[in-house]
Design a protein around this motif. Structure first.
Motif, PDB file in Angstrom:
ATOM      1  N   GLN A 270      44.636  45.944  15.703  1.00  0.00           N
ATOM      2  CA  GLN A 270      43.425  45.265  15.113  1.00  0.00           C
ATOM      3  C   GLN A 270      43.228  44.562  16.186  1.00  0.00           C
ATOM      4  N   ALA A 297      45.726  45.398   7.443  1.00  0.00           N
ATOM      5  CA  ALA A 297      45.051  45.201   8.629  1.00  0.00           C
ATOM      6  C   ALA A 297      44.152  46.319   9.051  1.00  0.00           C
ATOM      7  N   THR A 299      42.272  48.141   7.184  1.00  0.00           N
ATOM      8  CA  THR A 299      40.860  48.268   6.769  1.00  0.00           C
ATOM      9  C   THR A 299      39.919  46.706   6.938  1.00  0.00           C
ATOM     10  N   ALA A 300      40.527  45.824   7.623  1.00  0.00           N
ATOM     11  CA  ALA A 300      40.326  44.500   7.568  1.00  0.00           C
ATOM     12  C   ALA A 300      39.001  44.403   8.545  1.00  0.00           C
ATOM     13  N   GLY A 301      39.158  45.164   9.748  1.00  0.00           N
ATOM     14  CA  GLY A 301      37.775  45.110  10.529  1.00  0.00           C
ATOM     15  C   GLY A 301      36.976  46.236  10.620  1.00  0.00           C
ATOM     16  N   ARG A 302      36.029  46.445  11.544  1.00  0.00           N
ATOM     17  CA  ARG A 302      35.162  47.602  11.755  1.00  0.00           C
ATOM     18  C   ARG A 302      35.647  48.156  13.139  1.00  0.00           C
ATOM     19  N   HIS A 304      37.271  51.010  10.578  1.00  0.00           N
ATOM     20  CA  HIS A 304      38.462  51.002   9.809  1.00  0.00           C
ATOM     21  C   HIS A 304      39.554  52.061  10.814  1.00  0.00           C
TER      22      HIS A 304
ATOM     23  N   ARG B 241      39.379  40.565   0.413  1.00  0.00           N
ATOM     24  CA  ARG B 241      38.731  40.736   1.506  1.00  0.00           C
ATOM     25  C   ARG B 241      37.877  41.839   0.959  1.00  0.00           C
ATOM     26  N   GLN B 270      36.338  37.314   6.170  1.00  0.00           N
ATOM     27  CA  GLN B 270      36.501  38.224   7.194  1.00  0.00           C
ATOM     28  C   GLN B 270      35.567  39.493   6.730  1.00  0.00           C
TER      29      GLN B 270
END
Lengths: 349, 349
Positions: A270, A297, A299-302, A304, B241, B270
Motif C-alpha cells: 500500500q 489494506a 482493498t483500501a486504496g486504488r 485494489h 471503508r 478513505q
DNA sequence: ACGGGCTGGGAGAGCGCTCTCCGAGCGTGC
DNA sequence: GCACGCTCGGAGAGCGCTCTCCCAGCCCGT
C-alpha cells in the motif's frame, strides 16, 4: 438469616442451606456431575436464583487447576519505546493483529474461555509474561512470535505450559504450531509477475530476522531464478506502510525502469502504491505491484491489490483449536498445521 | 525430601521448609510486608530460587480477592454472523481497536496487570461476559460500548463491578467514563471546510445509533448552520471503508457539484477518497475531504487526510488509569474525562 | 428372606495462599 | 531492676470450592 449481611458474597454454603442440601450436592448440580434427583435439582436451582449465587472462580481454579483463560502473547521484536509512541503501537495498528484476535475469538466463542492479551516486546515484558503464565493465570498460551531469536517459545516449553505457536520457530521445538507455506507464497507472487510479462522486478521484504519474511523472499527469488531472472533488487522493510513508502522510493531512485514489485505484506504494498501514484506511475500498466496477506489494506486504496492470501483468521482459529486439544488431552504430540497461500487477483498486477 | 516428587508444584510450604522458617515469613518476604530480618530474607530468597517456587495465583486470589486481570469489553452492536465472516471481524479490523489496545497497554505496562478481551456482540455474549465478571475473573472492566441501547454498562453498575466506559452513555449513569467532545469535533470539521471556501458540503455520518456519531453530525450541522448553510446532504454509514465508498458514490450521484465532504471517521473518508479518485475528482481542488480520528488510515492513501484528531491511545490509557484509581480507592465518585479534538491539517482539505 | 450391586446424598479433607493474632525477645526509661 | 513498648517470627484459621470416600436406601436375583 440475620439480615444486614454485610455484603458478603453468597457462597455454595449459603445456597446449600437455602436448598436444604449439602454443599457437595449444590456443586454437583452446578457442574452437572452424577445423577441428582430432579426434585433436588430444582430446589437447588431455585435456591441459586433466589440467592443470586455466582460461583467464585478463584476458589474453583484452586482445586481444578483450570482458569478459563488462554493467553494470547504477542512476542514482538524488542521495540524501542519512543516517548510519543504508544506501547506496541505498530503491532496493534497492523491489520494482522486484529485478524488474529478475530480468529482466536472464532475458535473460543463456543467455549467459556477468554483470551488474555500479553505483549512481550522486551526481555522484561517477556519475563513478566512467563511469570504470569507460570503462576497459572492461564491454561495455555498462543504465541505470535515475530522474531527468530525469540527465546519465549523455548521458555514456555521448558516451563511445561501448553503452547501453540503462530509461525514455525527457526529451529524446530516440540511445540505445536500453525503456519503458512510462506516460501510457496513467494513463489506464487513470482510466477504471477512473470506470467504478466514482468522482468525487471524487485522485492520489498520484511525484516530478515523474521522467518516468514525470509521464506517469502527466498520463495520469490527461487521462482524468479527458475524463470531466468537472477538479478533481483531487494530492499528490506519492517512491514509498516511507512517503510513500504521508503523502500519504494529508494527502489525507484535506483532502478527507474522497474516494471514489477513484490511486497512482503499488503501494508508495504500500500505504501508502494502511494509512492508510485506520487511519481505518476500507472499501476499495473507501468509497474505491477503484488502484495501479501490479503488484509483489509489490499482493498483500501486504488487500484485494489493483487495479493497472496494468508488466511490469518482461519490460522488463528486453528491455533486455538490445537491448543484446546492439547488441554483436553495432555501429553499429545506436537503437530504442525501448514496452510496454503493462494493468489488473489485484483488490479495491481 | 523423598525424591520422585511426582511433579507436584512447589508451594509456600516447601519453600518454608527449605528456608527453615514458617509459611507466613515466606509470604511476608514475597509480598514485602513488615520488616523481616535481612538474614532471613536472604535465606528465603535463596530457598525460592533453589526450589523454583512460583506462587499460585488462584490461591492468592481466593484470599486477596484480586485477580490481576482487567477486562476490556468490546460491546458492539449485535453483529449478524455471516458464515464467511469471522467473529468480530469488522470491529477488530478497525484501527480504532488496535489503538485502544495500545492505550490500555500503555496504562497497564507499569503494573502487573493484563487485559482480558471480551466481545459482547450479542445478548448471549453479553450475558457470558457479565457472568465472567461476576465470578470475579477480573478486577474491573473497561467497556468500549458502541451502541446506545447497550444494556451492559447498567448491568455492570448493578453488579457492582468497577467499570469505566470509553464514550459517555446516552443516559448518564454513575459510572466513570472517558470521551471525546465529539460535537466540538464536528464543529471543527465544519469550520475548516467553511474556511476553505466550501459551501456545497455533505456529511457521511456514522451509525446514528451510536452517540459519538450523532454528536459529530450535530456539531457539524450546527457549525454549518452558523455559517449560513442549512441544507446538508447526509448519508449514514457504518464506519467501515466499504460503507464510505458506498456513501460517497451515492452522494456523488445525487449531488454532483459537491465541493466538500465530512466523513465521521477516517476509514469512511478513505473509502470516499478511493471513489473520488475513480471519478477523477481532484482532492482537495475539486472536492475537499475531511475525516475524523487521525488513525493510520489517514496517511495510508494519497492525498493524506486532513482530519479531526481523536487521541484514542491517550483516552484508553486514561480509561485504564481511572479504573485503577477506582480499584485503589473504592467508593470514589464517578468522573468523566473529556478530551478535546484537534484539527490535523494535511492535504485533503 | 437375604446378599449384592447400584444409585444418590453427606461429610470432610484438602487446594495454596494471606493475615490476624500471639508471644518471645530485647531495648528503654525511671 | 522492673514494667513497658516494640520488633519480628510462628501458629492457625480461614478464603470457597471440588471430589473422594462413605453410607443409607433400594431393587434385583435366587
Amino acid at each position: 438469616m440475620s439480615s444486614e449481611a454485610l455484603k458478603r458474597a453468597t457462597t455454595l454454603e449459603d445456597v446449600a442451606r437455602v436448598a436444604g442440601v449439602s454443599r457437595a450436592t449444590v456443586s454437583r448440580v452446578i457442574n452437572g456431575v452424577r445423577n441428582v434427583d430432579p426434585a433436588i435439582q430444582d430446589a437447588v436451582r431455585q435456591a441459586i436464583t433466589r440467592t443470586g449465587y455466582v460461583p467464585n472462580s478463584a476458589a474453583r481454579s484452586l482445586v481444578t487447576r483450570r482458569t478459563g483463560a488462554l493467553a494470547l502473547v504477542i512476542s514482538g521484536s524488542d521495540a524501542p519505546e519512543t516517548p510519543d509512541h504508544h506501547v506496541g503501537g505498530e503491532i496493534f495498528a497492523d491489520p494482522f493483529f486484529g485478524r488474529v484476535v478475530s480468529g482466536v475469538f472464532t475458535g473460543l466463542r463456543p467455549l467459556d474461555l477468554h483470551p488474555v492479551l500479553m505483549l512481550a516486546d522486551s526481555a522484561e515484558a517477556r519475563d513478566k509474561a512467563l511469570t504470569y503464565l507460570r503462576q497459572g493465570n492461564a491454561d495455555g498460551a498462543m504465541v505470535v512470535s515475530t522474531h527468530s531469536r525469540d527465546p519465549l517459545p523455548a521458555q514456555l516449553l521448558a516451563a511445561g505450559i501448553p503452547t501453540v505457536l503462530f509461525g514455525r520457530p527457526p529451529t524446530p521445538l516440540s511445540l505445536s504450531c500453525v503456519d503458512l507455506d510462506n516460501r510457496e507464497g513467494g513463489r506464487i507472487a513470482a510466477d504471477h509477475l512473470h506470467a504478466r510479462g514482468r522482468h525487471r522486478v524487485a522485492a520489498v521484504s520484511g525484516p530478515l530476522g523474521v522467518r516468514a519474511a525470509r521464506d517469502r523472499l527466498s520463495g520469490f527469488r527461487e521462482a524468479m531464478a527458475d524463470h531466468g531472472i537472477h538479478q533481483l533488487p531487494h530492499v528490506e522493510g519492517d512491514f509498516t506502510r511507512e517503510d513500504g513508502e521508503r523502500a519504494m522510493a529508494s527502489l525507484l531512485r535506483r532502478y527507474p525502469d522497474l516494471d514489477g514489485v513484490f511486497a512482503a505484506n499488503d501494508l508495504m504494498a500500500q505504501g508502494a502504491l502511494a509512492v508510485l501514484a506520487e511519481h505518476r506511475r500507472r499501476v499495473p500498466e507501468d509497474i505491477a505491484v503484488i502484495g501479501f496477506d490479503d488484509s483489509s489494506a489490499a482493498t483500501a486504496g486504488r487500484p485494489h491489490l493483487t495479493t497472496v492470501r494468508q488466511p490469518v483468521e482461519e490460522m488463528a482459529a486453528e491455533m486455538t483449536r490445537v491448543l484446546l486439544d492439547h488441554l483436553a488431552r495432555p501429553g499429545r504430540a506436537a503437530t504442525t498445521v501448514l496452510f496454503e497461500p493462494t493468489l488473489i487477483e485484483r488490479q495491481s498486477a
